[in-house]
Design an enzyme around this catalytic site. Structure first.
Site, PDB file in Angstrom:
ATOM      1  N   LEU A 131      20.040 -30.527   1.009  1.00  0.00           N
ATOM      2  CA  LEU A 131      19.198 -30.862   1.989  1.00  0.00           C
ATOM      3  C   LEU A 131      17.684 -30.581   1.548  1.00  0.00           C
ATOM      4  O   LEU A 131      17.248 -31.384   2.040  1.00  0.00           O
ATOM      5  CB  LEU A 131      19.566 -29.927   3.090  1.00  0.00           C
ATOM      6  CG  LEU A 131      20.673 -29.832   3.950  1.00  0.00           C
ATOM      7  CD1 LEU A 131      20.681 -28.667   4.757  1.00  0.00           C
ATOM      8  CD2 LEU A 131      20.506 -31.055   4.852  1.00  0.00           C
ATOM      9  N   ALA A 132      17.338 -29.797   0.717  1.00  0.00           N
ATOM     10  CA  ALA A 132      16.006 -29.278   0.269  1.00  0.00           C
ATOM     11  C   ALA A 132      15.945 -28.835  -1.042  1.00  0.00           C
ATOM     12  O   ALA A 132      17.098 -28.097  -1.323  1.00  0.00           O
ATOM     13  CB  ALA A 132      15.422 -28.616   1.504  1.00  0.00           C
ATOM     14  N   SER A 135      10.773 -24.959  -5.657  1.00  0.00           N
ATOM     15  CA  SER A 135      10.753 -24.681  -7.064  1.00  0.00           C
ATOM     16  C   SER A 135      11.588 -23.378  -7.307  1.00  0.00           C
ATOM     17  O   SER A 135      12.073 -23.454  -8.458  1.00  0.00           O
ATOM     18  CB  SER A 135       9.386 -24.240  -7.423  1.00  0.00           C
ATOM     19  OG  SER A 135       8.977 -22.984  -6.559  1.00  0.00           O
ATOM     20  N   ALA A 137      14.564 -22.423  -5.499  1.00  0.00           N
ATOM     21  CA  ALA A 137      15.927 -22.789  -5.005  1.00  0.00           C
ATOM     22  C   ALA A 137      16.121 -23.960  -4.378  1.00  0.00           C
ATOM     23  O   ALA A 137      15.084 -24.551  -4.048  1.00  0.00           O
ATOM     24  CB  ALA A 137      16.271 -21.521  -4.168  1.00  0.00           C
ATOM     25  N   GLN A 138      17.332 -24.421  -3.997  1.00  0.00           N
ATOM     26  CA  GLN A 138      17.646 -25.456  -3.368  1.00  0.00           C
ATOM     27  C   GLN A 138      18.775 -25.138  -2.473  1.00  0.00           C
ATOM     28  O   GLN A 138      19.489 -24.282  -2.604  1.00  0.00           O
ATOM     29  CB  GLN A 138      17.926 -26.731  -4.311  1.00  0.00           C
ATOM     30  CG  GLN A 138      19.364 -26.693  -4.899  1.00  0.00           C
ATOM     31  CD  GLN A 138      19.381 -27.845  -6.159  1.00  0.00           C
ATOM     32  OE1 GLN A 138      18.417 -28.025  -6.329  1.00  0.00           O
ATOM     33  NE2 GLN A 138      20.890 -28.076  -5.881  1.00  0.00           N
ATOM     34  N   VAL A 139      18.858 -26.023  -1.371  1.00  0.00           N
ATOM     35  CA  VAL A 139      19.782 -25.881  -0.171  1.00  0.00           C
ATOM     36  C   VAL A 139      20.601 -26.769  -0.148  1.00  0.00           C
ATOM     37  O   VAL A 139      20.518 -28.114  -0.007  1.00  0.00           O
ATOM     38  CB  VAL A 139      18.841 -25.536   1.235  1.00  0.00           C
ATOM     39  CG1 VAL A 139      19.732 -25.301   2.240  1.00  0.00           C
ATOM     40  CG2 VAL A 139      17.736 -24.254   0.853  1.00  0.00           C
ATOM     41  N   ASP A 288       5.138 -16.224   5.891  1.00  0.00           N
ATOM     42  CA  ASP A 288       5.113 -17.448   5.152  1.00  0.00           C
ATOM     43  C   ASP A 288       5.431 -18.613   6.206  1.00  0.00           C
ATOM     44  O   ASP A 288       6.395 -19.415   6.033  1.00  0.00           O
ATOM     45  CB  ASP A 288       6.377 -17.733   4.203  1.00  0.00           C
ATOM     46  CG  ASP A 288       5.840 -19.044   3.124  1.00  0.00           C
ATOM     47  OD1 ASP A 288       4.904 -19.240   3.186  1.00  0.00           O
ATOM     48  OD2 ASP A 288       6.950 -19.017   2.474  1.00  0.00           O
TER      49      ASP A 288
END
Length: 539
Positions: A131-132, A135, A137-139, A288
């Site tokens: 999905l995304a 730098s 991690a990815q999902v 954040d």
């Protein structure tokens, strides 16, 4: 490892040449021997056209070329507007942490290793296309065997060696800057890199992020203001996070929000309320909150509700920081600059030997022009930034929690005014702050604090008895001294007076506000009274 370090060095050198960052360096007030390097760098021997890009744009593009770790460092720098020139800080705000996804099969392998089970044994559906991707991690979207729609976040492989090398070069550059420039020393570049090191390594631990998300969800359980997705702890590991998938509109999707007839004024005001609730009620805040991490529920657009994700970075304040911050804001908006200066000194944010009159004058000079604007145009974030900039000239120590607070406030404020340009942040926040200040001195709060202290009184009573016994029996190796010769006599009498007053107040409060507890708590007050009387009348 050494080969990787050399390759990174050459990469940094190429980027410096490409974006002419050496021109930015030599424009600084450097020692003569540093300025002499201009004549020995080979690439400066050739004629070069003047760059059409501003220094801020060149700096931002250079960080983007250097890769994800430098991008995230630039994002951290963008929050330190008290340290950077405004044009560079504005450009760094545009940095986007977007990188291509890594191999899907490698992601599956990493997830299976962390979970100790095959993907098909945990999930009834797993989308291999992410999905995304960022730098760190990815999902991936997925569905648990029990039917819940979830997202699976997995840390990129092989990050630690790269992060270690990049941090090493950042530390080298920071130490060089501190050695050669007095101005750079005021910015504490090594401390900035140390803060970044902690932040980036914290983001690699997804169990920490899961714990933060669970805490924030618990704080807003049943709230109409904010929803935080559920964490599925059975499937969380240091490098894998599984949590509820949320559906909503990105907060910057102005067209989508308008199409569903969202109450934009209420949405903006609720964002401010969420911020102050986190700061003053919970002392635990999502640090954040940029637009990529905030969504708006599509349910009840006339009473819009925020959804927050990515709790990798959070902040907290001590009760003392909360109190000083609230009183600073009240004093500032009353233009009581002496009070603002005194609070900075009392809190320890600036050294105790700071000259109050000079500090007050500096704050007045910087902040008075702000009040030429209407209240709705005054930026809370800019107020804090200006105060920090002024305090730094008086050797204010870096306060990491206040830096995170300033960053979060700037994000919330910018977002609120994007949603509703007429947002008056002070009018929105003032009732909340006033209510919080009243609650801090309410009988209920005072009684609660007193009851929590009562639990410590048996221990304190034991310590008091031991102290009195030691004072009444001087150490055998020390010659006895007359009581009137002891230098600590005034201090002991002062302690005695404090114990007398404290015991009297406690006895009165318990008799007035908590009669049912009187038999349980009368004896600690009696001990305080007896000990205080002894310290005062003894000879």
């Amino acid at each position: 490892m050494k080969l990787l370090a050399v390759r990174r060095l050459f990469r940094i050198q190429r980027v410096v040449i490409r974006y002419r960052l050496d021109d930015l360096l030599f424009a600084l007030p450097l020692p003569w021997w540093m300025l002499a390097l201009r004549f020995v760098l080979p690439w400066r021997w050739l004629p070069r056209r003047k760059s059409e890009l501003s220094r801020g744009v060149r700096f931002r593009l250079a960080l983007q070329d250097l890769g994800p770790i430098f991008i995230k460092f630039g994002q951290l720098l963008s929050t330190r507007r008290d340290l950077l020139p405004e044009d560079i800080a504005d450009e760094l705000m545009l940095l986007q942490d977007r990188v291509p996804p890594f191999d899907q099969q490698l992601a599956i392998k990493l997830i299976e290793e962390q979970l100790g089970a095959r993907i098909c044994d945990v999930f009834s559906r797993f989308d291999e296309k992410p999905l995304a991707s960022a730098s760190v991690a990815q999902v991936h979207a997925a569905c648990l065997k029990t039917g819940e729609e979830v997202v699976v976040k997995v840390v990129r492989p092989g990050l630690k060696p790269i992060i270690g090398q990049d941090l090493a070069w950042l530390f080298i550059l920071a130490r060089m800057a501190e050695r050669v420039s007095a101005d750079a020393r005021l910015l504490h570049p090594v401390q900035v890199v140390m803060d970044y090191e902690k932040t980036i390594y914290d983001e690699l631990d997804l169990l920490r992020e899961a714990a933060n998300a669970s805490q924030l969800r618990r704080n807003f359980e049943g709230s109409d203001l904010l929803y935080v997705p559920q964490v599925y702890w059975d499937w969380c590991r240091p490098k894998v996070l599984v949590m509820e998938r949320i559906y909503g509109l990105q907060v910057t999707d102005m067209a989508g929000l308008a199409d569903q007839r969202t109450d934009m004024k209420l949405l903006a005001e609720r964002g401010v309320e969420i911020f102050f609730t986190q700061i003053f009620r919970d002392s635990f805040f999502h640090a954040d909150m940029h637009p990529g991490n905030i969504f708006v529920s599509t349910v009840n657009p006339w009473a819009p509700k925020y959804i927050a994700i990515d709790c990798g970075i959070v902040g907290s304040l001590t009760p003392e920081d909360q109190d000083y911050l609230a009183r600073n804001l009240f004093a500032f908006f009353k233009r009581d600059y002496r009070r603002v200066a005194q609070l900075h000194i009392d809190s320890g944010w600036v050294p105790a030997e700071t000259k109050l009159n000079e500090f007050e004058a500096a704050i007045r000079t910087v902040c008075e022009p702000i009040f030429e604007k209407p209240l709705k145009d005054i930026s809370f974030g800019q107020v804090l930034m200006r105060l920090f900039q002024t305090a730094r000239r008086f050797n204010m120590e870096v306060q990491p929690q206040l830096v995170l607070l300033q960053k979060t406030l700037l994000n919330i404020e910018g977002l609120g005014r994007q949603l509703y340009p007429e947002l008056d942040l002070w009018s929105t926040a003032q009732p909340y702050l006033e209510r919080w200040m009243r609650e801090r001195v309410s009988p209920k709060t005072l009684l609660g604090n007193l009851q929590s202290q009562v639990e410590q009184l048996p221990h304190i009573a034991g310590m008091t008895r031991d102290l009195l016994e030691r004072m009444s029996r001087p150490h055998a190796s020390d010659p006895p001294r007359p009581w009137h010769d002891r230098k600590d006599e005034p201090v002991l009498r002062l302690i005695g007076a404090a114990l007398l007053v404290g015991g009297a107040i406690q006895g009165w409060v318990m008799s007035e506000a908590a009669t049912q507890l009187l038999t349980l708590t009368a004896w600690p007050a009696a001990i305080m009274l007896i000990a205080g009387l002894y310290l005062i009348v003894r000879r």
